[in-house]
Design a protein around this motif. Structure first.
Motif, short mmCIF file in Angstrom:
data_model
loop_
_atom_site.label_atom_id
_atom_site.label_comp_id
_atom_site.label_asym_id
_atom_site.label_seq_id
_atom_site.Cartn_x
_atom_site.Cartn_y
_atom_site.Cartn_z
N GLY A 89 69.64 127.21 86.06
CA GLY A 89 68.90 128.17 86.87
C GLY A 89 67.40 128.04 86.75
N THR A 90 66.93 127.01 86.02
CA THR A 90 65.48 126.79 85.91
C THR A 90 64.89 126.50 87.29
N VAL A 91 65.63 125.80 88.12
CA VAL A 91 65.28 125.68 89.54
C VAL A 91 66.41 126.30 90.34
N LYS A 92 66.06 126.88 91.48
CA LYS A 92 67.07 127.55 92.30
C LYS A 92 67.84 126.59 93.19
N ALA A 93 67.27 125.40 93.41
CA ALA A 93 67.95 124.43 94.27
C ALA A 93 67.55 123.02 93.87
N ALA A 94 68.42 122.08 94.16
CA ALA A 94 68.14 120.68 93.86
C ALA A 94 68.95 119.81 94.80
N THR A 95 68.45 118.61 95.04
CA THR A 95 69.18 117.65 95.86
C THR A 95 69.72 116.57 94.93
N LEU A 96 71.04 116.35 95.02
CA LEU A 96 71.72 115.42 94.12
C LEU A 96 72.67 114.51 94.89
N PRO A 97 72.82 113.27 94.43
CA PRO A 97 73.87 112.40 94.94
C PRO A 97 75.11 112.54 94.09
N ASP A 98 76.21 111.99 94.56
CA ASP A 98 77.39 111.90 93.70
C ASP A 98 77.19 110.83 92.65
N ILE A 107 63.61 117.44 93.55
CA ILE A 107 63.85 116.14 94.16
C ILE A 107 63.20 115.06 93.29
N SER A 108 63.25 113.83 93.77
CA SER A 108 62.40 112.75 93.26
C SER A 108 61.45 112.38 94.40
N THR A 109 60.15 112.54 94.18
CA THR A 109 59.17 112.39 95.26
C THR A 109 59.16 110.98 95.82
N ASN A 110 59.04 110.91 97.16
CA ASN A 110 58.94 109.64 97.89
C ASN A 110 60.13 108.73 97.69
#
Length: 343
Positions: free
Chosen positions: A208-217, A166-169
């Motif tokens: 695959g360096t991270v297993k999950a991420a939150t992204l916008p379009d 994510i990007s914190t805060n």
């Protein structure tokens, strides 16, 4: 439709548009200057250097993202001039540069989000939320929690203790927590890792360096097209969690209120055009927001809502979250941060 290693060559043009939620550095599409020109004098018809009679200039900052479509349509359709206001759209490479320009009086307003707006206000910047841009409903401009290709993760339960990039805060952080809590995870089961720059976050996910991420379009859609799995998205959440908003400084609201009213009249005319025929503006969006070639032709242009205030509950929930995270020291009242009566 609501909102790392080496960077892919096909993503190099996206860096500017993909920092709105992260505050990371980027280069504007087309190689344009990221910093506003000195001064801020009114600009009139080409070559004259004089403002049109009776018109006031509004300088509005943005990081070129898909959220900016109504601004560009109003410009392309001549609605600003028709409504008697001169609007200069100023591109920035990062949220930090945009916010500094707001606080320094170099621009009058900006396209931002509620978290950035409340944080600036709490830190002493006299800015006010004047309208939702995207996010009047939860279906507009979705944000996605994605699992890496081949990770085997398909449900929120599988993210217990798994670091989500994510990007914190930021709004991304806020939406990630809300979606996972809504899915039944406890607060201590939610793990995150901060990768502020969205292209870098995308690359870490796809490698695959991270297993999950939150992204916008649009990078979320690109990731899905390349094999990432949607774990949750806020367009299907129980409540409406994310909004982009139009903000103006108190100084501009005091000195240029009529111009801002005229801006919103032009903005609403553009929104009506987009709602009537979204595909008519696909090429304009692709050019201005640098849509990736892989998704340009399949991209569904989002119908935007008319200018309207964000809901009290949505703003107050963001404020409570920022206080709980220690980002701000005390609550910012809705009626202080939100300015009504402009349209």
């Amino acid at each position: 439709m609501k909102r790392r290693g080496l960077i892919l060559a096909s993503l190099s043009v996206l860096i500017a548009l993909l920092t709105a939620c992260s505050g990371g550095m980027a280069t504007p599409p087309g190689g344009g200057s990221a910093s506003p020109a000195p001064g801020g004098a009114d600009s009139g018809p080409a070559g004259t250097g004089e403002p049109p009679a009776g018109q006031v200039t509004l300088r509005i900052g943005q990081i070129p993202t898909v959220d900016g479509l109504p601004f560009w349509v109003a410009e392309a359709q001549g609605y600003y001039r028709q409504h008697g206001v001169d609007v200069e759209l100023v591109n920035f490479r990062s949220a930090a540069e945009r916010d500094a320009a707001l606080q320094g009086g170099q621009i009058d307003g900006a396209l931002a989000d509620i978290i950035a707006s409340v944080t600036m206000y709490s830190n002493g910047a006299r800015v006010h939320i004047t309208s939702v841009n995207l996010g009047a409903t939860r279906e507009e401009g979705p944000i996605f929690i994605l699992a890496a290709p081949g990770s085997g993760i398909t449900s929120p339960e599988q993210l217990k203790g798994v670091e989500v990039a994510i990007s914190t805060n930021s709004m991304i952080h806020y939406v990630t927590e809300k979606l996972l809590l809504e899915s039944g995870l406890a607060q201590d089961e939610i793990a995150t890792i901060s990768i502020p720059q969205i292209p870098l976050r995308f690359e870490n996910l796809m490698s695959g360096t991270v297993k999950a991420a939150t992204l916008p379009d649009p990078l979320a859609s690109l990731a899905i097209a390349k094999g990432a799995t949607v774990v949750r998205s806020d367009d299907k959440a129980e409540r409406n969690y994310s909004q982009s908003v139009v903000i103006f400084t108190a100084q501009a609201l005091e000195a240029k209120e009529e111009a801002i009213r005229r801006f919103f009249a032009a903005y609403n005319a553009a929104v009506a055009d987009i709602r009537k025929d979204p595909d008519a503006f696909r090429e304009l969006l692709a050019e201005k927001a640098s849509l990736p070639p892989e998704i340009k032709d399949s991209w569904q242009v989002t119908p935007f809502p008319d200018a309207q205030l964000p809901g009290r509950a949505e703003v107050e929930e963001v404020v409570d979250w920022l206080v709980a995270k220690g980002v701000i020291n005390q609550k910012v009242p809705y009626d202080e941060i939100v300015r009504a009566g402009l349209y």
